[in-house]
Motif scaffolding. Sequence first.
Motif, PDB file in Angstrom:
ATOM      1  N   TYR A   1       0.895  -1.141  -0.088  1.00 44.73           N
ATOM      2  CA  TYR A   1       0.079   0.016   0.360  1.00 44.73           C
ATOM      3  C   TYR A   1       1.042   1.093   0.006  1.00 44.73           C
ATOM      4  CZ  TYR A   1      -2.980  -3.247   2.676  1.00 44.73           C
ATOM      5  OH  TYR A   1      -3.871  -4.554   3.063  1.00 44.73           O
ATOM      6  N   PRO A   2       1.069   1.884  -0.972  1.00 42.08           N
ATOM      7  CA  PRO A   2       0.443   1.586  -2.468  1.00 42.08           C
ATOM      8  C   PRO A   2       1.424   0.472  -3.131  1.00 42.08           C
ATOM      9  CG  PRO A   2       1.695   3.519  -2.575  1.00 42.08           C
ATOM     10  CD  PRO A   2       1.938   3.170  -1.121  1.00 42.08           C
ATOM     11  N   PRO A   3       0.852   0.038  -4.274  1.00 38.95           N
ATOM     12  CA  PRO A   3       1.698  -0.864  -5.335  1.00 38.95           C
ATOM     13  C   PRO A   3       2.763  -0.011  -5.676  1.00 38.95           C
ATOM     14  CG  PRO A   3      -0.758  -0.815  -5.612  1.00 38.95           C
ATOM     15  CD  PRO A   3      -0.761   0.333  -4.937  1.00 38.95           C
ATOM     16  N   MET A   4       3.687  -0.902  -6.184  1.00 39.68           N
ATOM     17  CA  MET A   4       4.865  -0.277  -6.682  1.00 39.68           C
ATOM     18  C   MET A   4       4.809   0.915  -7.756  1.00 39.68           C
ATOM     19  SD  MET A   4       8.426  -2.020  -8.223  1.00 39.68           S
ATOM     20  CE  MET A   4       8.399  -3.216  -6.757  1.00 39.68           C
ATOM     21  N   SER A   5       3.811   0.470  -8.825  1.00 34.26           N
ATOM     22  CA  SER A   5       3.716   1.725  -9.720  1.00 34.26           C
ATOM     23  C   SER A   5       3.183   2.854  -9.155  1.00 34.26           C
ATOM     24  CB  SER A   5       2.462   1.074 -10.497  1.00 34.26           C
ATOM     25  OG  SER A   5       1.356   1.044 -10.121  1.00 34.26           O
ATOM     26  N   ILE A   6       2.469   3.071  -8.068  1.00 33.71           N
ATOM     27  CA  ILE A   6       2.172   4.080  -7.650  1.00 33.71           C
ATOM     28  C   ILE A   6       3.123   4.782  -6.729  1.00 33.71           C
ATOM     29  CG2 ILE A   6       0.515   5.030  -6.122  1.00 33.71           C
ATOM     30  CD1 ILE A   6      -0.580   3.852  -8.689  1.00 33.71           C
ATOM     31  N   ALA A   7       4.015   4.041  -6.020  1.00 34.07           N
ATOM     32  CA  ALA A   7       5.196   4.560  -5.469  1.00 34.07           C
ATOM     33  C   ALA A   7       6.019   5.333  -6.416  1.00 34.07           C
ATOM     34  CB  ALA A   7       5.875   3.373  -4.561  1.00 34.07           C
ATOM     35  N   LYS A   8       6.109   4.530  -7.501  1.00 32.07           N
ATOM     36  CA  LYS A   8       7.356   5.175  -8.368  1.00 32.07           C
ATOM     37  C   LYS A   8       6.551   6.421  -8.837  1.00 32.07           C
ATOM     38  CE  LYS A   8       9.280   0.997 -10.228  1.00 32.07           C
ATOM     39  NZ  LYS A   8       9.514   0.103 -11.537  1.00 32.07           N
ATOM     40  N   GLU A   9       5.333   6.702  -9.111  1.00 30.32           N
ATOM     41  CA  GLU A   9       4.785   7.942  -9.543  1.00 30.32           C
ATOM     42  C   GLU A   9       4.977   9.096  -8.271  1.00 30.32           C
ATOM     43  OE1 GLU A   9       3.108   9.317 -12.037  1.00 30.32           O
ATOM     44  OE2 GLU A   9       3.800   7.336 -13.061  1.00 30.32           O
ATOM     45  N   ALA A  10       4.633   8.421  -7.103  1.00 34.09           N
ATOM     46  CA  ALA A  10       5.209   9.241  -5.918  1.00 34.09           C
ATOM     47  C   ALA A  10       6.629   9.833  -5.894  1.00 34.09           C
ATOM     48  CB  ALA A  10       4.822   8.681  -4.675  1.00 34.09           C
ATOM     49  N   LYS A  11       7.498   8.863  -6.315  1.00 30.14           N
ATOM     50  CA  LYS A  11       8.881   9.270  -6.397  1.00 30.14           C
ATOM     51  C   LYS A  11       9.322  10.370  -7.541  1.00 30.14           C
ATOM     52  CE  LYS A  11      12.988   8.239  -4.823  1.00 30.14           C
ATOM     53  NZ  LYS A  11      13.369   8.529  -3.231  1.00 30.14           N
ATOM     54  N   LYS A  12       8.627  10.353  -8.667  1.00 27.72           N
ATOM     55  CA  LYS A  12       8.486  11.047  -9.592  1.00 27.72           C
ATOM     56  C   LYS A  12       8.226  12.766  -9.192  1.00 27.72           C
ATOM     57  CE  LYS A  12       7.636   7.943 -13.586  1.00 27.72           C
ATOM     58  NZ  LYS A  12       6.802   7.759 -14.696  1.00 27.72           N
ATOM     59  N   ARG A  13       7.057  12.529  -8.282  1.00 27.89           N
ATOM     60  CA  ARG A  13       6.620  13.986  -7.576  1.00 27.89           C
ATOM     61  C   ARG A  13       7.785  14.348  -6.650  1.00 27.89           C
ATOM     62  NH1 ARG A  13       2.329  11.468  -9.967  1.00 27.89           N
ATOM     63  NH2 ARG A  13       0.894  12.622 -10.739  1.00 27.89           N
ATOM     64  N   LYS A  14       8.660  13.763  -6.353  1.00 28.18           N
ATOM     65  CA  LYS A  14       9.654  13.922  -5.017  1.00 28.18           C
ATOM     66  C   LYS A  14       8.964  13.736  -3.735  1.00 28.18           C
ATOM     67  CE  LYS A  14      12.525  16.987  -8.210  1.00 28.18           C
ATOM     68  NZ  LYS A  14      13.367  15.780  -8.587  1.00 28.18           N
ATOM     69  N   ILE A  15       8.146  12.927  -3.577  1.00 29.92           N
ATOM     70  CA  ILE A  15       7.422  12.648  -2.419  1.00 29.92           C
ATOM     71  C   ILE A  15       8.066  11.643  -1.660  1.00 29.92           C
ATOM     72  CG2 ILE A  15       5.298  11.662  -1.224  1.00 29.92           C
ATOM     73  CD1 ILE A  15       3.692  12.686  -3.830  1.00 29.92           C
ATOM     74  N   PRO A  16       8.574  11.717  -0.282  1.00 30.02           N
ATOM     75  CA  PRO A  16       9.050  10.883   0.165  1.00 30.02           C
ATOM     76  C   PRO A  16       8.336   9.801   0.624  1.00 30.02           C
ATOM     77  CG  PRO A  16       9.681  13.131   1.462  1.00 30.02           C
ATOM     78  CD  PRO A  16       8.418  13.132   0.360  1.00 30.02           C
ATOM     79  N   LEU A  17       9.133   8.576   0.466  1.00 30.85           N
ATOM     80  CA  LEU A  17       8.416   7.244   0.548  1.00 30.85           C
ATOM     81  C   LEU A  17       8.850   6.685   1.968  1.00 30.85           C
ATOM     82  CD1 LEU A  17       8.215   6.126  -2.919  1.00 30.85           C
ATOM     83  CD2 LEU A  17       6.106   6.184  -1.599  1.00 30.85           C
ATOM     84  N   VAL A  18       8.050   6.243   3.150  1.00 30.55           N
ATOM     85  CA  VAL A  18       8.892   5.577   4.215  1.00 30.55           C
ATOM     86  C   VAL A  18       8.294   4.487   4.418  1.00 30.55           C
ATOM     87  CG1 VAL A  18       9.153   6.116   6.664  1.00 30.55           C
ATOM     88  CG2 VAL A  18       8.833   8.185   5.101  1.00 30.55           C
ATOM     89  N   TYR A  19       9.212   3.457   4.657  1.00 30.64           N
ATOM     90  CA  TYR A  19       8.650   1.893   4.669  1.00 30.64           C
ATOM     91  C   TYR A  19       8.020   1.983   6.120  1.00 30.64           C
ATOM     92  CZ  TYR A  19       9.019  -2.872   6.373  1.00 30.64           C
ATOM     93  OH  TYR A  19       8.399  -4.166   6.676  1.00 30.64           O
TER      94      TYR A  19
END
Length: 266
Positions: free
Chosen positions: A226-244
Amino acid sequence: MIIDKHVHTPYCPHGSTDTIEKYIKQALHLKYKEISFTEHAPLPESFTDPAPDRDSAMDWDSIPAYMEELQKIKSFYASDIKINIGLEVDYIDGYEKETREILEELGPLLDDSILSVHFLKKEELYYCLDFSEDEFERIIGVFGGLSAVYESYFSTLLTSIHSDLGPYKPKRIGHITLVEKFKKRFPHNKAIQEYTNPILDAVSLKGYELDYNGAGFVKPLCKDSYPPMSIAKEAKKRKIPLVYGSDAHTVKGLGQGYKFIDKELL
């Protein structure tokens, strides 16, 4: 070295009795560098928990013991691991004032926090989205179809991001695709990106973070993050920090899903 910022404790009514010290010892075994205990914050006193077992969050009476125990653990293991005292706070449509008051009281005591949506509102009644697959099926009936549930969830999630919950509002949004917990039984034919892109835009605009949650991988009807990898990649493109976040509710749950997520996105 793992940084896990979404972990529950024995103070969770729907969790386990595994002690916090057992969590820490397992975290050290897994070579954790940092851990945030983010127990479900008490719900507003005027709000009735809609989960069938009334077990969504810890009660107010548990807060002093929770804080005291974590402070002791944090100090004792300070040289071994960074421990953050946190809460997972529910956004509840219509209870913004009460939630702000909760945050004003508890926020100064916290090192970390998450804002999540678990409850959906329909005609002044509330429903617990992720309680069970049978309850989810009932919710689909109440809302008039799966699409209506998705619309309600993502609309509520978007509102939570824009909501004014005061200076202690959490800056990390929890498991943004939780509505897909049972997707293998209840598949939805609309591309999830159509729902998540506005969420990502809002998170980016606010400068918030996203919980990159591994718990879905161990849910038999989800088998995804949550979210799937494809959405996580979209987040990364927007420079949104992802925290495990493992979203562990047992010691065994620490690190769950970590091997499946894309570490380069963290």
